[in-house]
Motif scaffolding. Structure first.
Motif, PDB file in Angstrom:
ATOM      1  N   ARG A 292       0.749   3.787  -1.360  1.00 15.93           N
ATOM      2  CA  ARG A 292       0.486   2.714  -2.230  1.00 15.93           C
ATOM      3  C   ARG A 292       1.897   2.281  -2.461  1.00 15.93           C
ATOM      4  O   ARG A 292       2.926   2.973  -2.058  1.00 15.93           O
ATOM      5  CB  ARG A 292      -0.153   3.341  -3.432  1.00 15.93           C
ATOM      6  CG  ARG A 292       0.717   4.068  -4.290  1.00 15.93           C
ATOM      7  CD  ARG A 292      -0.135   4.560  -5.591  1.00 15.93           C
ATOM      8  NE  ARG A 292       0.493   5.577  -6.133  1.00 15.93           N
ATOM      9  CZ  ARG A 292      -0.092   6.525  -7.064  1.00 15.93           C
ATOM     10  NH1 ARG A 292      -1.566   6.357  -7.279  1.00 15.93           N
ATOM     11  NH2 ARG A 292       0.328   7.595  -7.462  1.00 15.93           N
ATOM     12  N   ALA A 304      -2.613  -4.892  -7.199  1.00 20.52           N
ATOM     13  CA  ALA A 304      -3.948  -5.397  -7.447  1.00 20.52           C
ATOM     14  C   ALA A 304      -5.040  -4.678  -8.047  1.00 20.52           C
ATOM     15  O   ALA A 304      -4.637  -3.449  -8.000  1.00 20.52           O
ATOM     16  CB  ALA A 304      -4.326  -6.203  -5.864  1.00 20.52           C
ATOM     17  N   SER A 305      -5.982  -4.997  -8.481  1.00 17.02           N
ATOM     18  CA  SER A 305      -6.830  -4.251  -9.331  1.00 17.02           C
ATOM     19  C   SER A 305      -7.791  -3.168  -8.609  1.00 17.02           C
ATOM     20  O   SER A 305      -7.907  -2.006  -8.888  1.00 17.02           O
ATOM     21  CB  SER A 305      -7.759  -4.971 -10.404  1.00 17.02           C
ATOM     22  OG  SER A 305      -8.587  -5.902  -9.341  1.00 17.02           O
ATOM     23  N   ASP A 306      -7.915  -3.734  -7.426  1.00 14.30           N
ATOM     24  CA  ASP A 306      -9.035  -2.782  -6.566  1.00 14.30           C
ATOM     25  C   ASP A 306      -8.227  -2.332  -5.056  1.00 14.30           C
ATOM     26  O   ASP A 306      -8.804  -1.640  -4.130  1.00 14.30           O
ATOM     27  CB  ASP A 306      -9.990  -3.595  -6.188  1.00 14.30           C
ATOM     28  CG  ASP A 306      -9.778  -4.889  -5.412  1.00 14.30           C
ATOM     29  OD1 ASP A 306      -8.475  -5.375  -5.617  1.00 14.30           O
ATOM     30  OD2 ASP A 306     -10.622  -5.670  -4.794  1.00 14.30           O
ATOM     31  N   TYR A 307      -6.995  -2.599  -5.204  1.00 14.03           N
ATOM     32  CA  TYR A 307      -6.024  -2.369  -3.990  1.00 14.03           C
ATOM     33  C   TYR A 307      -4.616  -1.710  -4.370  1.00 14.03           C
ATOM     34  O   TYR A 307      -4.026  -2.525  -5.104  1.00 14.03           O
ATOM     35  CB  TYR A 307      -6.287  -3.609  -2.943  1.00 14.03           C
ATOM     36  CG  TYR A 307      -5.670  -3.337  -1.727  1.00 14.03           C
ATOM     37  CD1 TYR A 307      -6.476  -2.504  -0.905  1.00 14.03           C
ATOM     38  CD2 TYR A 307      -4.685  -4.437  -1.342  1.00 14.03           C
ATOM     39  CE1 TYR A 307      -6.059  -2.480   0.670  1.00 14.03           C
ATOM     40  CE2 TYR A 307      -4.349  -4.075   0.290  1.00 14.03           C
ATOM     41  CZ  TYR A 307      -5.190  -3.251   1.040  1.00 14.03           C
ATOM     42  OH  TYR A 307      -4.655  -3.278   2.213  1.00 14.03           O
ATOM     43  N   PRO A 308      -4.168  -0.652  -3.794  1.00  8.24           N
ATOM     44  CA  PRO A 308      -2.952  -0.159  -4.339  1.00  8.24           C
ATOM     45  C   PRO A 308      -1.695  -0.889  -3.824  1.00  8.24           C
ATOM     46  O   PRO A 308      -0.659  -0.230  -3.628  1.00  8.24           O
ATOM     47  CB  PRO A 308      -2.813   1.487  -4.213  1.00  8.24           C
ATOM     48  CG  PRO A 308      -3.600   1.343  -2.781  1.00  8.24           C
ATOM     49  CD  PRO A 308      -4.458   0.271  -2.544  1.00  8.24           C
ATOM     50  N   GLU A 311      -0.307  -8.225  -4.284  1.00  7.43           N
ATOM     51  CA  GLU A 311      -0.480  -9.480  -3.804  1.00  7.43           C
ATOM     52  C   GLU A 311       0.629 -10.589  -4.038  1.00  7.43           C
ATOM     53  O   GLU A 311       1.039 -10.547  -5.318  1.00  7.43           O
ATOM     54  CB  GLU A 311      -1.962  -9.960  -4.358  1.00  7.43           C
ATOM     55  CG  GLU A 311      -2.940  -9.158  -3.750  1.00  7.43           C
ATOM     56  CD  GLU A 311      -4.328  -9.580  -4.011  1.00  7.43           C
ATOM     57  OE1 GLU A 311      -4.726 -10.103  -5.313  1.00  7.43           O
ATOM     58  OE2 GLU A 311      -5.411  -9.426  -3.055  1.00  7.43           O
ATOM     59  N   THR A 321       0.465 -11.685  -9.900  1.00  7.38           N
ATOM     60  CA  THR A 321       0.122 -11.550 -11.151  1.00  7.38           C
ATOM     61  C   THR A 321       1.188 -11.893 -12.321  1.00  7.38           C
ATOM     62  O   THR A 321       0.888 -11.901 -13.445  1.00  7.38           O
ATOM     63  CB  THR A 321      -0.356  -9.969 -11.174  1.00  7.38           C
ATOM     64  OG1 THR A 321       0.361  -9.163 -10.680  1.00  7.38           O
ATOM     65  CG2 THR A 321      -1.716  -9.983 -10.719  1.00  7.38           C
TER      66      THR A 321
END
Lengths: 431, 130
Positions: A292, A304-308, A311, A321
């Protein structure tokens, strides 16, 4: 570093934080500021990480801002050890000392400030980076930490002691040397097991190149030995046709490739790995853990919240973010190969954009850059995958242009070109 | 306090300007943003600003800094059409627009040929890796 120097430096960093860039910058850049017409620096960029991405970003910001942006790099390691070509250390045709360099020329040629320290926290509201021995403020931050290994499912491998037994060697350095020594001590007829994580991970063709390099060594020195590949992916994910051919032609009968074989546990003592279907015992075991975005990216809440992975806006590599924080290199969520060349290409788009943004101008609305990954199949022959990538304004991502592809076959000629690639990229990022 | 910081800077040599270089060495007036980043992605093989390193390896990459503009443009077009055989350059030339090829030719033709070197290899220090 002695205590006095240490104290000075810590104080310098703290003070710099308190006084802000302008005072320190004015003092720091006096000789150049004179040459530039006495302009104070227009701001400070802090770069976390001195790998391919971080060094490129630092150098090109200094060049393209003509010295008017102050750049500070934070890197814990005193040396740069190249991952590209490090598989050749396992094959025996390169030494780790061929791939290890200092940062002195880079610092000296470009007036880059350097802090050898480890980042402990990032406060993006206060625009401040905390390190073990001090802190520093920034106008813009570039996070280029490379990858971090995920040990959630393999907690046994987390300790330094376990990694002595079972090195990942996926960051070049002593683990690379250790893995080579283990291969040297392995008996003829031994079993080398390598496990490959689910993509994306650093260097897509890297594990398959590593298999070639180990096979090259074993074929010459321990021909009764075997290689078992446990790949979490459904198939070879890079240069598949080429690697398949090389394994069949050059290393016939030696490589047992098993797709869809994610490992679920490891026994360190017996060097045994388990998948959902089987247990495999190794003489030499190389587990490449899942990956990650690097720790500083985690500290700055950039994943990202669902992906290490992180973005970014592909025009500037600014985080989607956190404002004023940019991410380049392997930590970026991009769908692009996590390679050294890619890291430098991204870093330069980021550098160019930062130079413009800090002067109130807009970055290039449609960046284009190249990527090439060479893989060595033995001591001499290499093959490439190469693509140009263009910004797609509708999709807001980088997409590969027409005309990319792979070598028809590995060759000596491309082996020589691949070495030249290494020499030039090292010169580009380190001098 | 100010004196202290200044002293630190003078003795540490951590903070340096870009030594011995004029601003124009890095940026020329008409340099476009698009071209400078695209050209920089050629550096992995051809060196910073086209100044490929000279080494004692059996092969060194071709330096393209300061070559004739029309020559560079023609080479790139020939890689694209396949008129000139290539191991890898056709991949790169194919992904570019004709305008980008022209801009790159212009960019590299304006670069001053310089002697660039590899960093010196070193022994790996005894620090724990991650």
């Amino acid at each position: 570093m002695n205590n006095t120097a240490d104290f000075n430096r810590r104080d310098f960093i703290k003070t710099a934080g308190v006084l802000g860039a302008s005072v320190l910058g004015a003092l720091a850049f006096t000789p150049h500021a004179v040459a530039m017409g006495k302009k104070p620096p227009i701001g400070r960029v802090v770069v976390i990480g001195g790998g391919y991405a971080g060094t490129s970003a630092a150098k090109y910001i200094r060049m393209w801002s003509m010295g008017s942006i102050e750049v500070v790099v934070i890197e814990p390691s005193p040396q740069f050890v190249s991952c590209p070509l490090s598989n050749l250390v396992l094959g025996g045709s390169q030494q780790i000392s061929d791939l290890t360099f200092g940062y002195d020329m880079l610092k000296k040629h470009h007036g880059i400030q350097w802090v050898q320290d480890t980042v402990t926290a990032v406060n993006s509201d206060a625009k401040k980076v905390m390190m073990q021995r001090g802190e520093i403020t920034y106008d813009r931050l570039i996070v280029a930490p490379g990858v971090d290994f995920i040990y959630d499912r393999l907690p046994q491998l987390q300790t330094a002691e376990a990694q002595k037994q079972i090195p990942h060697a996926w960051k070049a350095g002593w683990q690379t040397v250790n893995l080579r020594q283990q291969l040297e001590s392995m008996p003829n007829g031994g079993v080398f097991v390598i496990t490959i994580p689910q993509a994306p991970y650093r260097c897509p063709p890297g594990p398959y190149e590593r298999i070639c390099q180990v096979a090259y060594y074993l074929k010459a020195h321990k021909p009764k030995s075997k290689i078992i590949v446990l790949d979490a992916n459904a198939e070879i994910i890079s240069k598949k046709g080429l690697f398949t051919k090389v394994w069949a032609n050059n290393y016939a009968g030696m490589i047992d490739y098993r797709p869809d074989s994610a490992i679920v546990s490891v026994d360190v003592q017996t060097k045994t790995v388990s998948t959902e279907f089987e247990q495999v015992k190794a003489d030499v075991l190389n587990v490449i853990p899942p990956q990650r975005a690097g720790k500083p990216a985690q500290m700055a809440n950039l994943l990202a919240s669902d992906y290490p992975w992180c973005e970014v806006d592909f025009l500037s590599y600014e985080s989607k973010t956190v404002a004023n924080v940019h991410v380049v290199g392997d930590s970026v969520a991009s769908g692009l190969p996590k390679s050294a060349h890619m890291a430098t290409s991204q870093a330069r788009v980021c550098a160019s954009a930062i130079v413009e943004l800090m002067q109130g101008r807009s970055p290039d609305p449609a960046p284009v850059f190249a990527n090439t990954c060479y893989s060595f199949v033995d001591d001499k022959q290499a093959m490439h995958v190469a693509n140009v990538y263009r910004y797609d304004a509708a999709k807001k991502i980088m997409v590969s242009a027409e005309g990319g592809g792979v070598s028809p076959a590995p060759s000596d000629k491309e082996g020589a070109y691949a070495k030249a690639w290494a020499h030039n990229i090292w010169s580009d990022v380190l001098t | 306090m100010k004196t202290f910081i200044l002293n630190f800077i003078l003795i540490s040599s951590v903070v340096l300007p870009i030594p011995g270089r004029a601003a124009e060495d890095f940026v020329y007036p008409a340099q476009g943003l698009h071209t400078r980043t695209l050209a920089a992605s050629c550096a992995a093989c051809h060196g910073t600003n086209g100044n490929a390193v000279k080494t004692n390896a059996e092969f060194d990459a071709t330096a393209i800094a300061g070559l004739d503009k029309a020559y560079i443009e023609q080479r790139l077009i020939d890689f694209r059409t396949g008129v000139r055989p290539a191991t890898v350059m056709h991949r790169h030339a194919n992904g570019l627009t004709l305008d980008e090829i022209k801009q790159l030719a212009d960019y590299f033709s304006r670069q001053k040929p310089e002697k660039h070197t590899m960093p010196e290899p070193q022994m790996l220090k005894a620090v724990q890796d991650e």
